[in-house]
Design an enzyme around this catalytic site. Sequence first.
Site, PDB file in Angstrom:
ATOM      1  CG  HIS A   1      -0.378  -0.001   2.708  1.00  7.85           C
ATOM      2  ND1 HIS A   1       0.604   0.988   2.857  1.00  7.85           N
ATOM      3  CD2 HIS A   1      -0.060  -1.532   3.429  1.00  7.85           C
ATOM      4  CE1 HIS A   1       0.739   0.890   3.659  1.00  7.85           C
ATOM      5  NE2 HIS A   1       0.770  -0.273   4.209  1.00  7.85           N
TER       6      HIS A   1
ATOM      7  CB  CYS B   1       2.112  -3.453   5.577  1.00  2.16           C
ATOM      8  SG  CYS B   1       0.311  -3.975   5.879  1.00  2.16           S
TER       9      CYS B   1
END
Length: 496
Positions: free
Chosen positions: A415, A431
């Site tokens: 992301h 992440c």
Amino acid sequence: MNRFRSRFKHHLDDNLVHIHKNLYISPADPLYYEKVIRYLDPYSPEAHFKLGQKHQSKGNVPKAKFHYQETLRTYPSPYYSAANKALRQLSMKTGEKSAHVSSAAAEEHANEAKSPFISMLLIVLLVLNILIVVLYFSADSISTTISKVKHWPVGKEVTYETTDIQYLMHFPYETPRGKIESAIHKQAVDLGHIHTKQNILIYGLQTSTQSIDKNAIPLLDKNVPDKAFVIAEYNASMDQTVKIRFLDPEINQKQPLTAIGANLVRTALDSYIRDFGKPPESLDQLIQDYPHNYLSFIPLESTSHSNKVASTYSGEGGWVYDAFSDNLAMMFYPNSHERTRLPYEPIHIEIVKSEHSLKLISGSQLIMEKNAGLGANQQTPEAHFTVLNRVLNPQGNKRGVYGSAGLGLGMLAIHGTNDESSVGMDRSLGCIRLINSDINQLFAFVPKGTVVEIADQGAASSNNELQELPITNEIIPSAAPSIIETSFDQTFQWLG
């Protein structure tokens, strides 16, 4: 024959035949039958038969046959059968005689022809026997004897083998052709001075480097010749010039872009089939609102600059989609004149933790490479994942925590971030972070279902030299589909 009769009978009337007026002939006349034919009846069967017998008795066969044949011209007559029988007898006698004469003549002729041939054959055989005896008792062998008789000349053929020495040069995109020619020519000449009797081959590749290589480097990757856009060849001992050949740019640019476009859609189709057990009836089913947005668009086919989709091949540009094919390569392919067979090479992502890099790859094509931020304290696991969600402006517990776009992998995600300083560092909770501009560019080229591999070191495809494609935006259509790829009612719980 009718005898002439008068009122007063003469004593000679019984021995004469009246021919004409005062003309009479006697049957006792030796030429009686000739005169009958001449003066009385030229077709008289009796006269012709009698003359045939007369000539036959004298041995004059041709005349006998003639009169017998004339006899047969009158039918019926008392002499017809006798003349026919006489003719058969004459034919048999003359046939046997002629056959005997012919056979004797042929035999005599054959004997005459054989005589010189047999004599010559005997002479030749005698000479051969004498020669064999001489060679047998000679000290030298037959081959030695022949060699002494004939001195065979020995020719000469010389071949100089040369080896190819292959080199590689990198050229920045948009380098003027004149500069490419000068640089590759200079390198070929310099290398020719060093390797004077060897063939110099220099392959040129286009890359994102900022300057032209000062020196050509030895070629180690055997796949480079297939990717080269220019080739130089020079042999200092044989060539007066350096041969520089520029390859068709369609091969080096258009075909890889077409392959990327095809495999982008095929990867989405592969994921759709896994989810629903069958291909979609239409490609429109791949481009739906979230969460069914397997793709964001149908890419342009690079040679025709069209993304229209046909059900059968026509060569008119765009693509062909055959939902009934059981092979992804034949299910979706270019509708171009070239009809190039493009293998299915799925789009996938490789993340190398030691390099903080994210690479989007298809086959040997490097679609793009981005700098990535990873989890602190090794919180980013090394494993394989699948893109489960494609969402723009994903909502988290904090506003903007996931940046402008996200590719959900389960508990993890690739992301964006508002903290761009963390990209390239180990600061996340696990992440993979990209700056927002990079995730926006990546998002368009990652179908739902894309495989993501996270490893500490580069995977096999990353270790090999990949061909970079810096102009991938060419396959993005100017008019994007009107779909909603944002989830307004879902809060994502990615680790961040």
